[in-house]
Motif scaffolding. Structure first.
Motif, PDB file in Angstrom:
ATOM      1  N   ILE A 224       0.831  -1.205   0.000  1.00 56.62           N
ATOM      2  CA  ILE A 224       0.000   0.000   0.000  1.00 56.62           C
ATOM      3  C   ILE A 224       0.864   1.254   0.000  1.00 56.62           C
ATOM      4  O   ILE A 224       0.643   2.195  -0.774  1.00 56.62           O
ATOM      5  N   VAL A 225       1.854   1.291   0.864  1.00 57.17           N
ATOM      6  CA  VAL A 225       2.719   2.465   0.984  1.00 57.17           C
ATOM      7  C   VAL A 225       3.428   2.750  -0.337  1.00 57.17           C
ATOM      8  O   VAL A 225       3.529   3.909  -0.769  1.00 57.17           O
ATOM      9  N   GLU A 226       3.909   1.700  -0.973  1.00 57.08           N
ATOM     10  CA  GLU A 226       4.548   1.864  -2.282  1.00 57.08           C
ATOM     11  C   GLU A 226       3.605   2.558  -3.258  1.00 57.08           C
ATOM     12  O   GLU A 226       3.996   3.483  -3.980  1.00 57.08           O
ATOM     13  N   GLY A 227       2.346   2.116  -3.281  1.00 61.72           N
ATOM     14  CA  GLY A 227       1.381   2.698  -4.203  1.00 61.72           C
ATOM     15  C   GLY A 227       1.012   4.130  -3.850  1.00 61.72           C
ATOM     16  O   GLY A 227       0.863   4.979  -4.735  1.00 61.72           O
ATOM     17  N   VAL A 228       0.848   4.423  -2.562  1.00 59.12           N
ATOM     18  CA  VAL A 228       0.494   5.776  -2.129  1.00 59.12           C
ATOM     19  C   VAL A 228       1.571   6.773  -2.550  1.00 59.12           C
ATOM     20  O   VAL A 228       1.277   7.839  -3.116  1.00 59.12           O
ATOM     21  N   ILE A 229       2.812   6.441  -2.289  1.00 55.85           N
ATOM     22  CA  ILE A 229       3.898   7.376  -2.600  1.00 55.85           C
ATOM     23  C   ILE A 229       4.105   7.503  -4.103  1.00 55.85           C
ATOM     24  O   ILE A 229       4.366   8.595  -4.627  1.00 55.85           O
ATOM     25  N   ALA A 230       3.953   6.399  -4.824  1.00 55.92           N
ATOM     26  CA  ALA A 230       4.046   6.472  -6.289  1.00 55.92           C
ATOM     27  C   ALA A 230       2.970   7.391  -6.853  1.00 55.92           C
ATOM     28  O   ALA A 230       3.223   8.174  -7.786  1.00 55.92           O
ATOM     29  N   CYS A 231       1.776   7.338  -6.291  1.00 54.55           N
ATOM     30  CA  CYS A 231       0.694   8.229  -6.733  1.00 54.55           C
ATOM     31  C   CYS A 231       1.011   9.684  -6.390  1.00 54.55           C
ATOM     32  O   CYS A 231       0.738  10.588  -7.185  1.00 54.55           O
ATOM     33  N   ALA A 232       1.558   9.914  -5.202  1.00 51.72           N
ATOM     34  CA  ALA A 232       1.906  11.281  -4.811  1.00 51.72           C
ATOM     35  C   ALA A 232       2.936  11.873  -5.766  1.00 51.72           C
ATOM     36  O   ALA A 232       2.902  13.071  -6.080  1.00 51.72           O
ATOM     37  N   ASP A 233       3.839  11.045  -6.251  1.00 56.08           N
ATOM     38  CA  ASP A 233       4.875  11.503  -7.176  1.00 56.08           C
ATOM     39  C   ASP A 233       4.348  11.688  -8.596  1.00 56.08           C
ATOM     40  O   ASP A 233       4.980  12.361  -9.422  1.00 56.08           O
ATOM     41  N   ASN A 234       3.211  11.069  -8.888  1.00 56.33           N
ATOM     42  CA  ASN A 234       2.644  11.091 -10.240  1.00 56.33           C
ATOM     43  C   ASN A 234       1.396  11.992 -10.230  1.00 56.33           C
ATOM     44  O   ASN A 234       0.302  11.542  -9.967  1.00 56.33           O
ATOM     45  N   VAL A 235       1.593  13.271 -10.510  1.00 52.09           N
ATOM     46  CA  VAL A 235       0.515  14.259 -10.355  1.00 52.09           C
ATOM     47  C   VAL A 235      -0.631  13.978 -11.327  1.00 52.09           C
ATOM     48  O   VAL A 235      -0.402  13.730 -12.520  1.00 52.09           O
ATOM     49  N   ALA A 236      -1.848  14.011 -10.795  1.00 54.43           N
ATOM     50  CA  ALA A 236      -3.042  13.722 -11.593  1.00 54.43           C
ATOM     51  C   ALA A 236      -3.187  14.701 -12.756  1.00 54.43           C
ATOM     52  O   ALA A 236      -2.851  15.880 -12.644  1.00 54.43           O
ATOM     53  N   LYS A 237      -3.701  14.195 -13.866  1.00 62.69           N
ATOM     54  CA  LYS A 237      -3.871  15.004 -15.070  1.00 62.69           C
ATOM     55  C   LYS A 237      -5.293  14.852 -15.611  1.00 62.69           C
ATOM     56  O   LYS A 237      -6.002  13.904 -15.293  1.00 62.69           O
ATOM     57  N   VAL A 238      -5.678  15.786 -16.463  1.00 61.54           N
ATOM     58  CA  VAL A 238      -6.951  15.706 -17.176  1.00 61.54           C
ATOM     59  C   VAL A 238      -6.883  14.543 -18.163  1.00 61.54           C
ATOM     60  O   VAL A 238      -5.855  14.299 -18.798  1.00 61.54           O
ATOM     61  N   ASN A 239      -7.987  13.802 -18.282  1.00 67.28           N
ATOM     62  CA  ASN A 239      -8.084  12.737 -19.276  1.00 67.28           C
ATOM     63  C   ASN A 239      -8.586  13.344 -20.588  1.00 67.28           C
ATOM     64  O   ASN A 239      -9.771  13.665 -20.720  1.00 67.28           O
ATOM     65  N   GLU A 240      -7.698  13.503 -21.551  1.00 68.50           N
ATOM     66  CA  GLU A 240      -8.048  14.162 -22.817  1.00 68.50           C
ATOM     67  C   GLU A 240      -9.049  13.354 -23.634  1.00 68.50           C
ATOM     68  O   GLU A 240      -9.701  13.884 -24.536  1.00 68.50           O
ATOM     69  N   ASP A 241      -9.184  12.058 -23.340  1.00 69.32           N
ATOM     70  CA  ASP A 241     -10.105  11.202 -24.100  1.00 69.32           C
ATOM     71  C   ASP A 241     -11.471  11.069 -23.430  1.00 69.32           C
ATOM     72  O   ASP A 241     -12.324  10.314 -23.898  1.00 69.32           O
ATOM     73  N   TRP A 242     -11.684  11.778 -22.336  1.00 72.72           N
ATOM     74  CA  TRP A 242     -12.927  11.672 -21.568  1.00 72.72           C
ATOM     75  C   TRP A 242     -14.106  12.208 -22.383  1.00 72.72           C
ATOM     76  O   TRP A 242     -13.975  13.192 -23.123  1.00 72.72           O
ATOM     77  N   SER A 243     -15.242  11.567 -22.246  1.00 70.56           N
ATOM     78  CA  SER A 243     -16.432  11.972 -22.987  1.00 70.56           C
ATOM     79  C   SER A 243     -17.617  12.158 -22.045  1.00 70.56           C
ATOM     80  O   SER A 243     -17.919  11.277 -21.237  1.00 70.56           O
ATOM     81  N   GLY A 244     -18.288  13.303 -22.167  1.00 68.27           N
ATOM     82  CA  GLY A 244     -19.473  13.554 -21.362  1.00 68.27           C
ATOM     83  C   GLY A 244     -20.655  12.697 -21.757  1.00 68.27           C
ATOM     84  O   GLY A 244     -21.605  12.530 -20.989  1.00 68.27           O
ATOM     85  N   GLU A 245     -20.614  12.129 -22.941  1.00 67.94           N
ATOM     86  CA  GLU A 245     -21.707  11.267 -23.398  1.00 67.94           C
ATOM     87  C   GLU A 245     -21.618   9.878 -22.788  1.00 67.94           C
ATOM     88  O   GLU A 245     -22.628   9.189 -22.645  1.00 67.94           O
ATOM     89  N   SER A 246     -20.399   9.457 -22.457  1.00 69.35           N
ATOM     90  CA  SER A 246     -20.212   8.195 -21.734  1.00 69.35           C
ATOM     91  C   SER A 246     -19.169   8.450 -20.644  1.00 69.35           C
ATOM     92  O   SER A 246     -18.029   8.021 -20.736  1.00 69.35           O
TER      93      SER A 246
END
Length: 336
Positions: A224-246
């Motif tokens: 768990i700790v490995e995953g938490v810190i890896a996520c903290a280091d990997n800043v969230a981004k907008v999903n350019e392929d996201w669709s409001g229709e689905s």
């Protein structure tokens, strides 16, 4: 980097804070050391952190709006890992108001602190409980989670929605992590492994709900700790392929926002878990076979494919290894 870690005297938060300090980061910790369970255990966890020069302890309630605002403005953390919360599905049946104070009001205070102080990334604890009545296994962050079965689960779903709003309105990168049954050394006394170990060693029966017909995606704390810190280091981004229709619930097309499952992705039967524990202790448990508790679900199973793809998450600890390490810690800590 300077990290704010809330819940640093808690189970997961303590392990995360130590790992950050070990790699050279600075940690400002927020924890109120509340008596939901043994404060002596929380203090012992805190004592593991105090020798580090880069650590600062702040005793504070999450719902203290002015106090949390002052903490952010005075310490100016680069990133925040928010793990403090009122935990527990069953306790939410007895004391629902504490979940609103800590998990809703408290989370708003964290969001406001991040918003007004230029925090570069917020990683926060959600829960596998949000899946509620969803029977589509393995659980995926791309599934609908609109049917929670406890107030605790509802509060965590609310956190995800609140984070998305702040991410959209104020550009705050936010990553939510749905934890799946974390266990290991320094664990919580209200969790099954702790309760079972204590009862077996004391010769008392253990309560086995749903008569053992349950599966849990038990996940060792180091993974768990490995995953938490890896996520903290990997800043969230907008999903350019996201669709409001689905619309995809796990990402966003209008905000730097992500939600991930973080689990072992290998469900284990509860009776097998107990069998492993009995082998580690060297003693057979007396069992009270009981019906399902309100708010519980019969099975959890994490689809962690997104987390593997995005941050290289790879849980590696078997239940046999993890339970043995917990029992060794328990015997040493309690001289049992």
């Amino acid at each position: 980097m300077k990290f704010l870690v809330t819940g640093h005297a808690g189970f997961i938060g303590n392990h995360v804070a130590i790992q950050l300090l070990e790699r050279g980061d600075e940690v400002v910790g927020l924890d109120n050391l509340n008596p939901y369970y043994d404060v002596k255990l929380k203090q012992a966890r805190l004592d593991r952190l105090t020798p580090y020069k880069g650590f600062t302890h702040c005793k504070l309630d999450l719902e203290d709006t002015a106090g949390v605002a002052e903490l952010f403005s005075s310490h100016k953390p680069d990133k925040a890992i928010h793990l403090a919360a009122q935990a527990g599905v069953r306790y939410s049946l007895e004391n629902p108001r504490s979940y609103i104070d800590s998990n809703i009001v408290g989370f708003l205070n964290i969001l406001e602190g991040c918003r007004h102080n230029g925090v570069k990334h917020l990683v926060y604890a959600s829960s596998s409980s949000v899946y509620g009545a969803n029977g589509n296994a393995p659980f995926s962050v791309h599934h609908n989670v609109d049917h929670p079965l406890s107030l605790y689960a509802a509060s965590k779903k609310s956190n995800e929605m609140m984070a998305h709003t702040y991410s959209h309105l104020f550009g705050l990168p936010a990553t939510g992590l749905r934890f799946f049954t974390v266990y290991g050394p320094w664990g919580r006394p209200d969790m099954a492994l702790f309760l079972f170990t204590k009862a077996i060693l004391e010769g008392r029966p253990i309560d086995v709900f749903n008569r053992g017909q349950m599966q849990r995606d038990f996940t060792f704390v180091d993974d768990i700790v490995e995953g938490v810190i890896a996520c903290a280091d990997n800043v969230a981004k907008v999903n350019e392929d996201w669709s409001g229709e689905s619309p995809d619930p796990g990402t966003s097309g209008v905000a730097p926002y992500r939600v991930y499952n973080i689990g072992n992705s290998q469900p284990v039967e509860l009776m097998r878990y107990i069998e492993v524990l009995e082998q580690c202790i060297g003693k057979t448990a007396k069992k009270n076979m009981l019906p399902m508790q309100p708010g519980d679900v019969p099975a959890t199973w994490a689809d962690v494919s997104d987390l593997k793809r995005d941050v290289g998450y790879q849980p590696a600890t078997t239940v046999e290894t993890g339970v043995a390490r917990f029992v060794d810690w328990y015997r040493d800590f309690y001289k049992a």
